[in-house]
Design an enzyme around this catalytic site. Sequence first.
Site, short mmCIF file in Angstrom:
data_model
loop_
_atom_site.label_atom_id
_atom_site.label_comp_id
_atom_site.label_asym_id
_atom_site.label_seq_id
_atom_site.Cartn_x
_atom_site.Cartn_y
_atom_site.Cartn_z
N TYR A 201 -14.50 34.88 -23.21
CA TYR A 201 -13.97 33.53 -23.03
C TYR A 201 -12.45 33.56 -23.26
CZ TYR A 201 -13.16 28.58 -23.93
OH TYR A 201 -12.67 27.31 -23.89
N THR A 203 -10.21 32.45 -25.13
CA THR A 203 -9.54 32.61 -26.43
C THR A 203 -9.91 33.92 -27.12
OG1 THR A 203 -11.33 31.48 -27.53
CG2 THR A 203 -9.46 30.12 -26.86
N LYS A 204 -10.80 34.71 -26.54
CA LYS A 204 -11.31 35.90 -27.23
C LYS A 204 -10.34 37.08 -27.11
CE LYS A 204 -14.52 33.39 -28.63
NZ LYS A 204 -15.87 33.04 -28.31
N ASN A 205 -10.64 38.20 -27.76
CA ASN A 205 -9.66 39.29 -27.84
C ASN A 205 -9.35 39.94 -26.50
OD1 ASN A 205 -9.72 38.67 -30.55
ND2 ASN A 205 -9.73 40.81 -31.22
#
Length: 405
Positions: A201, A203-205
């Site tokens: 998603y 916002t993930k790393n």
Amino acid sequence: MNYKKRTENNLALYGGKPCRPKNKFLVFGSPAIGKEEILEIQDSIKKRWIGTGPKVARFENDFAEYKGSPFAIALNSCTAALHLSMLASGVCPGNEVITTPMTFCATINAIIHSGATPVLADCDRKTMNVDPREIEKKITKKTKAVLIVHFAGRPCDMGPIISICRKRKLALIEDCAHAIESEYHGKKTGTFGQLGCFSFYVTKNIITGEGGMVITRNKEMASKIKVLALHGMSKDAWKRFADEGYKHYQVIYPGFKYNMMDIQAAIGIHQLKRIDNYWKKRKAIWERYNKEFAGLPCYIPADPEPRTKHAFHLYTPLIDIKKLGKTRDWVLQALTAENIGVGVHYIPVHLHPYYAKTYGWEKGSFPNAEWIGERTISLPLSPALTKDDVRDVCRAFKKVLKGKT
Ligand SMILES: *Cc1c(COP(=O)(O)O)cnc(C)c1O
């Protein structure tokens, strides 16, 4: 006068103008994306193959190699990965699945949609991860599986969790949405349980926009997930329409529509190549924040435990409400007024109205999760942050917590 009014009058609560101008509002969790991703997407579009195809297969192979896992199945979200993991481990109505209250609602919803009942085990205040002793207390005859979450990228205490699952013959599934890079005692997260679930998603790393992945060592589980992810059809569309001649598909289960597209994989392939580089940037920002914020009325995140690798997904100081004399929500407002985007991970799941009503959970049920939930704040942490962005976050957080510029 309330804080909003004062800032509107350009009088930040402690005087002075915001640390960052309004037209440069720092969006929380905005990702780093390179030109390789753009070219790869263009390539997919030019070739007119944007659905599930060769790039998804390549991303799966690359990810499997990165995690050292024999099988990786790309999906359109981690939520889908969690749902199919429940089904692939045989979780069904009448079962109970133990998880943590300190997680995103998707973790709980995956359990509910398999027909099982979610059971919560409280977390530890320092690590914010599920407390293995609490897991043990919650096991009943109906318990089928344990679904752990490596919170903020900090790996759970896997030693005791694995021995509990072995002893009580429980399936172990890992929600690794925060923990792509994490390791515990030299072993990678997502490879401890039967199934590990990942999110890409925004916002993930690493990101694909929307997207997820399941990894497993179990061949049957892998093929079951593949079938469930595409309508329950026994052959996926890519194989059907490739050069090997026409093949009919057969529906062998009423499945779902959870497959990843090549356009998503086009981003993921190049993000994965930069994962170590991104991780180093996150680590540096995390360490800088720790240094800058020592001595403020907040508890800075605990250092990673020995022999573990933290993914540094979220930077989550806890506000010392007593010392500051203000609530966490006040701090959220104040930082937003400084034009710094912030997040809360999380209001514990048991306090959300649906779950509280359905499962009879209430305030006081999971005191550690509530303690964190009242104090936690997530500050921007991303490889996309510039030196100036990090400086602005530091200035704003210090200003708000110290009460002066
Ligand atoms: C983001 C997240 C999810 C859901 O991931 P999606 O890819 O958005 O479905 C699940 N669990 C946790 C802990 C998350 O942070």
